[in-house]
Motif scaffolding. Structure first.
Motif, PDB file in Angstrom:
ATOM      1  N   ASN A  24      25.728 -50.166  -1.876  1.00 36.45           N
ATOM      2  CA  ASN A  24      27.086 -49.790  -1.303  1.00 36.45           C
ATOM      3  C   ASN A  24      27.395 -48.182  -0.874  1.00 36.45           C
ATOM      4  O   ASN A  24      28.497 -48.189   0.292  1.00 36.45           O
ATOM      5  CB  ASN A  24      27.479 -50.795  -1.692  1.00 36.45           C
ATOM      6  CG  ASN A  24      27.724 -52.044  -1.095  1.00 36.45           C
ATOM      7  OD1 ASN A  24      27.065 -52.509  -0.119  1.00 36.45           O
ATOM      8  ND2 ASN A  24      28.127 -53.075  -2.451  1.00 36.45           N
ATOM      9  N   ARG A  25      27.539 -47.558  -2.007  1.00 37.81           N
ATOM     10  CA  ARG A  25      27.857 -46.501  -1.948  1.00 37.81           C
ATOM     11  C   ARG A  25      27.019 -45.666  -1.288  1.00 37.81           C
ATOM     12  O   ARG A  25      27.720 -44.384  -1.310  1.00 37.81           O
ATOM     13  CB  ARG A  25      28.394 -45.904  -3.705  1.00 37.81           C
ATOM     14  CG  ARG A  25      29.263 -46.878  -4.401  1.00 37.81           C
ATOM     15  CD  ARG A  25      29.377 -46.862  -5.705  1.00 37.81           C
ATOM     16  NE  ARG A  25      30.235 -47.586  -5.959  1.00 37.81           N
ATOM     17  CZ  ARG A  25      31.565 -47.061  -6.143  1.00 37.81           C
ATOM     18  NH1 ARG A  25      32.203 -46.100  -5.665  1.00 37.81           N
ATOM     19  NH2 ARG A  25      32.778 -47.820  -6.700  1.00 37.81           N
ATOM     20  N   ILE A  26      26.040 -45.089  -1.337  1.00 41.99           N
ATOM     21  CA  ILE A  26      25.009 -43.948  -1.027  1.00 41.99           C
ATOM     22  C   ILE A  26      24.086 -44.979   0.377  1.00 41.99           C
ATOM     23  O   ILE A  26      24.491 -43.922   1.489  1.00 41.99           O
ATOM     24  CB  ILE A  26      23.937 -43.667  -2.428  1.00 41.99           C
ATOM     25  CG1 ILE A  26      24.917 -43.118  -3.086  1.00 41.99           C
ATOM     26  CG2 ILE A  26      22.627 -42.423  -1.235  1.00 41.99           C
ATOM     27  CD1 ILE A  26      23.725 -42.425  -4.553  1.00 41.99           C
ATOM     28  N   ALA A  27      23.102 -45.725  -0.242  1.00 38.51           N
ATOM     29  CA  ALA A  27      22.160 -46.577   1.285  1.00 38.51           C
ATOM     30  C   ALA A  27      22.385 -46.351   2.281  1.00 38.51           C
ATOM     31  O   ALA A  27      22.250 -45.812   3.584  1.00 38.51           O
ATOM     32  CB  ALA A  27      20.943 -47.157   0.205  1.00 38.51           C
ATOM     33  N   GLY A  28      24.014 -47.400   2.126  1.00 38.12           N
ATOM     34  CA  GLY A  28      24.430 -47.726   3.061  1.00 38.12           C
ATOM     35  C   GLY A  28      25.254 -46.709   3.804  1.00 38.12           C
ATOM     36  O   GLY A  28      25.094 -45.982   5.270  1.00 38.12           O
ATOM     37  N   PRO A  29      26.077 -45.718   3.347  1.00 33.92           N
ATOM     38  CA  PRO A  29      26.995 -44.398   4.432  1.00 33.92           C
ATOM     39  C   PRO A  29      26.221 -43.440   4.686  1.00 33.92           C
ATOM     40  O   PRO A  29      26.514 -43.005   5.825  1.00 33.92           O
ATOM     41  CB  PRO A  29      27.633 -44.363   2.827  1.00 33.92           C
ATOM     42  CG  PRO A  29      28.028 -45.090   1.599  1.00 33.92           C
ATOM     43  CD  PRO A  29      26.306 -46.038   2.145  1.00 33.92           C
ATOM     44  N   ILE A  30      25.090 -43.177   4.391  1.00 33.17           N
ATOM     45  CA  ILE A  30      24.281 -42.582   5.014  1.00 33.17           C
ATOM     46  C   ILE A  30      22.894 -43.136   5.941  1.00 33.17           C
ATOM     47  O   ILE A  30      22.359 -42.118   6.100  1.00 33.17           O
ATOM     48  CB  ILE A  30      23.193 -41.157   3.074  1.00 33.17           C
ATOM     49  CG1 ILE A  30      21.894 -42.760   2.876  1.00 33.17           C
ATOM     50  CG2 ILE A  30      24.482 -40.662   2.857  1.00 33.17           C
ATOM     51  CD1 ILE A  30      21.567 -41.757   1.435  1.00 33.17           C
ATOM     52  N   GLY A  31      22.986 -43.688   6.009  1.00 33.27           N
ATOM     53  CA  GLY A  31      22.397 -45.134   7.088  1.00 33.27           C
ATOM     54  C   GLY A  31      20.404 -44.388   6.556  1.00 33.27           C
ATOM     55  O   GLY A  31      20.324 -44.768   7.540  1.00 33.27           O
ATOM     56  N   MET A  32      20.106 -45.641   5.427  1.00 36.40           N
ATOM     57  CA  MET A  32      19.007 -45.583   5.858  1.00 36.40           C
ATOM     58  C   MET A  32      18.806 -46.241   6.184  1.00 36.40           C
ATOM     59  O   MET A  32      19.317 -47.760   6.595  1.00 36.40           O
ATOM     60  CB  MET A  32      19.255 -45.679   3.185  1.00 36.40           C
ATOM     61  CG  MET A  32      19.051 -44.706   2.580  1.00 36.40           C
ATOM     62  SD  MET A  32      18.263 -45.033   1.574  1.00 36.40           S
ATOM     63  CE  MET A  32      18.652 -43.059   0.110  1.00 36.40           C
ATOM     64  N   GLU A  33      17.000 -46.387   6.488  1.00 30.19           N
ATOM     65  CA  GLU A  33      16.662 -47.412   7.262  1.00 30.19           C
ATOM     66  C   GLU A  33      16.360 -48.633   7.084  1.00 30.19           C
ATOM     67  O   GLU A  33      15.824 -49.744   7.440  1.00 30.19           O
ATOM     68  CB  GLU A  33      15.241 -46.828   8.902  1.00 30.19           C
ATOM     69  CG  GLU A  33      16.327 -45.536   9.339  1.00 30.19           C
ATOM     70  CD  GLU A  33      15.349 -44.541  10.134  1.00 30.19           C
ATOM     71  OE1 GLU A  33      14.681 -45.180  10.900  1.00 30.19           O
ATOM     72  OE2 GLU A  33      14.758 -43.475   9.370  1.00 30.19           O
ATOM     73  N   ASP A  34      15.138 -48.832   5.657  1.00 36.76           N
ATOM     74  CA  ASP A  34      14.794 -49.776   5.366  1.00 36.76           C
ATOM     75  C   ASP A  34      15.411 -49.927   3.716  1.00 36.76           C
ATOM     76  O   ASP A  34      14.249 -51.218   3.676  1.00 36.76           O
ATOM     77  CB  ASP A  34      13.437 -48.694   4.615  1.00 36.76           C
ATOM     78  CG  ASP A  34      12.290 -47.954   5.941  1.00 36.76           C
ATOM     79  OD1 ASP A  34      12.318 -49.006   6.689  1.00 36.76           O
ATOM     80  OD2 ASP A  34      12.522 -46.752   6.100  1.00 36.76           O
ATOM     81  N   PHE A  35      15.388 -49.381   3.580  1.00 31.04           N
ATOM     82  CA  PHE A  35      16.470 -49.895   1.999  1.00 31.04           C
ATOM     83  C   PHE A  35      16.809 -51.421   1.554  1.00 31.04           C
ATOM     84  O   PHE A  35      17.423 -51.445   2.673  1.00 31.04           O
ATOM     85  CB  PHE A  35      16.873 -48.855   1.080  1.00 31.04           C
ATOM     86  CG  PHE A  35      18.038 -49.696   0.066  1.00 31.04           C
ATOM     87  CD1 PHE A  35      16.685 -49.730  -1.056  1.00 31.04           C
ATOM     88  CD2 PHE A  35      19.336 -50.329  -0.851  1.00 31.04           C
ATOM     89  CE1 PHE A  35      17.512 -49.635  -2.681  1.00 31.04           C
ATOM     90  CE2 PHE A  35      19.367 -50.426  -1.464  1.00 31.04           C
ATOM     91  CZ  PHE A  35      18.972 -50.323  -2.823  1.00 31.04           C
TER      92      PHE A  35
END
Length: 335
Positions: A189-200
C-alpha cells in the motif's frame, strides 16, 4: 495472533497490493544516449557467465538494457531488510516509531536465555545500524553468521557493528507492533502500489519462524523490474512523480555509512550497504541478498542496476564481489 489473522485474510483475498495501476518501463536506445556499445556488450557477456535470472540497467528512469526474465519473481533474501528500512522512514516521520526508543520500553524480549537489562537498553536506531550488541540466535542466520556471532554480553549496545539477523528480525516485529500494520500489506500500500510495481502481491511475502527465537524473518519475492522501481525511488530521493513516498531526509540518513566493513571497503547504514566515494562518486549504495540479489544505486551516473538470481536454477548463486566487478563495467559503459 496478528500473523495468523493476516494469513487467513490473505487466503480470503482481502488484501491487494495497492490501488495505483501498474506501470511499464520506458526504454531508450543506449547508443544514441551515449553508451559505449563495446563496453555494454562486454558487460552483457560478463553477466552471462554469472548466470543470473535477470539483470536490468536503468538510467534517468529509463531502461538501458535488460537481460534474462525481468518479470520472474525471486526470493530477494536480505534485500528484505532495505525494503523494511524504507517503511521505517515513513513510520518515523509520522511519529509512529521513535528511533530513540529502547527495547525495554517496547516490551521486546526473546526466548531463553532472555535479554539482560543491558541488552534491553539498545535503541531502535542501534538495531537499524546493526549495533544492538544482542547476540541471541536468530531466524535465517547463515552458517557464517552463526560461526562469527560474538558471545552474549561481549559488546555494549551501540559500540560494535556486526551484521546481525537478530536486529533485522526484531525490527520486523517492532514495525508490526508499533504501527499495527503487516509488513507486506504495508509495503504494497505504501510503496509497491504508489510506484506502479507490475508484479508484486502481498502473497509474495511470508513470515519464517524458528524455535530458537520469537522473532521471524520476513522473506519477500520481487521481480527484477519491480526491484528496479524501488531502486529508482531511492535514486529520486524517495519521490515518485509528484508524490513524496519516502521522506528525502530518510533516504539520505538510511544510506549514510555509520560503520565500515574495512575488508571490502564498504559501509553500512540503516540496512543498506554503501560504496566508497573515491570509486563510485558520492552517495552510492546498494541492497544485497544471499546468492546475488542486488539493487544498486549510483547517483553520480543516475544509474540503478538490479540483479536477481533464482537459486533453484543457479545453486551457487553470484558472489557480491562478482556483481561489483560487473557494476564497474556497466558504469564504465555509461556516458
Amino acid at each position: 495472533m496478528f500473523i495468523r489473522r493476516f494469513a487467513l485474510l490473505l487466503v480470503l483475498g482481502v488484501f491487494g497490493a495497492g490501488t495505483a495501476p501498474a506501470q511499464t518501463w520506458e526504454g531508450i536506445d543506449p547508443i544514441s544516449a551515449g553508451w559505449s556499445a563495446e563496453r555494454l556488450e562486454a558487460a552483457r557477456l560478463q553477466s552471462k557467465t554469472l548466470r543470473p535470472t535477470a539483470l536490468m540497467i536503468v538510467q534517468d528512469g529509463r531502461v538501458v538494457a535488460r537481460w534474462g526474465d525481468t518479470s520472474r519473481k525471486v526470493n530477494l533474501a536480505s534485500v528484505r531488510k532495505s525494503l523494511l528500512s524504507a517503511l521505517y522512514g515513513s513510520a518515523v516521520a509520522e511519529g509512529r516509531i521513535k528511533l530513540s526508543a529502547r527495547l525495554s520500553e517496547l516490551g521486546i524480549d526473546d526466548n531463553t536465555t532472555s535479554l539482560t537489562a543491558e541488552e534491553k537498553s539498545a535503541t531502535v536506531r542501534d538495531l537499524l545500524m546493526s549495533r544492538s550488541g544482542i547476540y541471541h540466535p536468530a531466524a535465517h542466520e547463515t552458517a557464517d553468521i552463526k560461526r562469527k556471532r560474538p558471545t552474549r554480553g561481549s559488546h555494549p549496545p551501540g559500540s560494535f557493528w556486526f551484521y546481525n539477523n537478530w536486529d533485522f528480525n526484531v525490527l520486523g516485529t517492532n514495525y508490526r507492533q508499533q504501527t499495527g500494520e503487516d509488513i507486506f500489506m504495508s509495503f504494497g500500500n505504501r510503496i509497491a502500489g504508489p510506484i506502479g510495481m507490475e508484479d508484486f502481491s502481498v502473497k509474495d511475502g511470508r513470515y519464517d519462524f524458528e524455535k530458537l527465537s520469537q522473532h521471524p524473518a520476513y522473506p519477500i519475492r520481487l521481480s527484477a523490474r519491480d526491484a528496479a522501481r524501488f531502486g529508482q525511488l531511492f535514486l529520486n530521493d524517495g519521490r515518485w512523480g509528484s508524490k513524496q513516498i519516502i521522506p528525502a531526509s530518510w533516504v539520505r540518513e538510511s544510506t549514510t555509512a555509520y560503520s565500515w566493513a574495512k575488508r571490502i571497503r564498504q559501509g553500512y547504514g540503516y540496512m543498506w550497504w554503501t560504496l566508497p566515494e573515491d570509486t563510485w562518486g558520492p552517495n552510492a549504495f546498494y541492497a544485497s541478498g544471499y546468492g546475488g540479489q542486488i539493487i544498486a544505486v549510483v547517483p553520480s551516473k543516475r544509474l540503478v542496476v538490479v540483479q536477481t538470481v533464482d537459486l533453484n536454477q543457479n545453486p551457487k548463486g553470484v558472489r557480491t564481489s562478482a556483481f561489483i566487478d560487473l557494476l564497474k563495467e556497466i558504469a564504465a559503459a555509461s556516458p
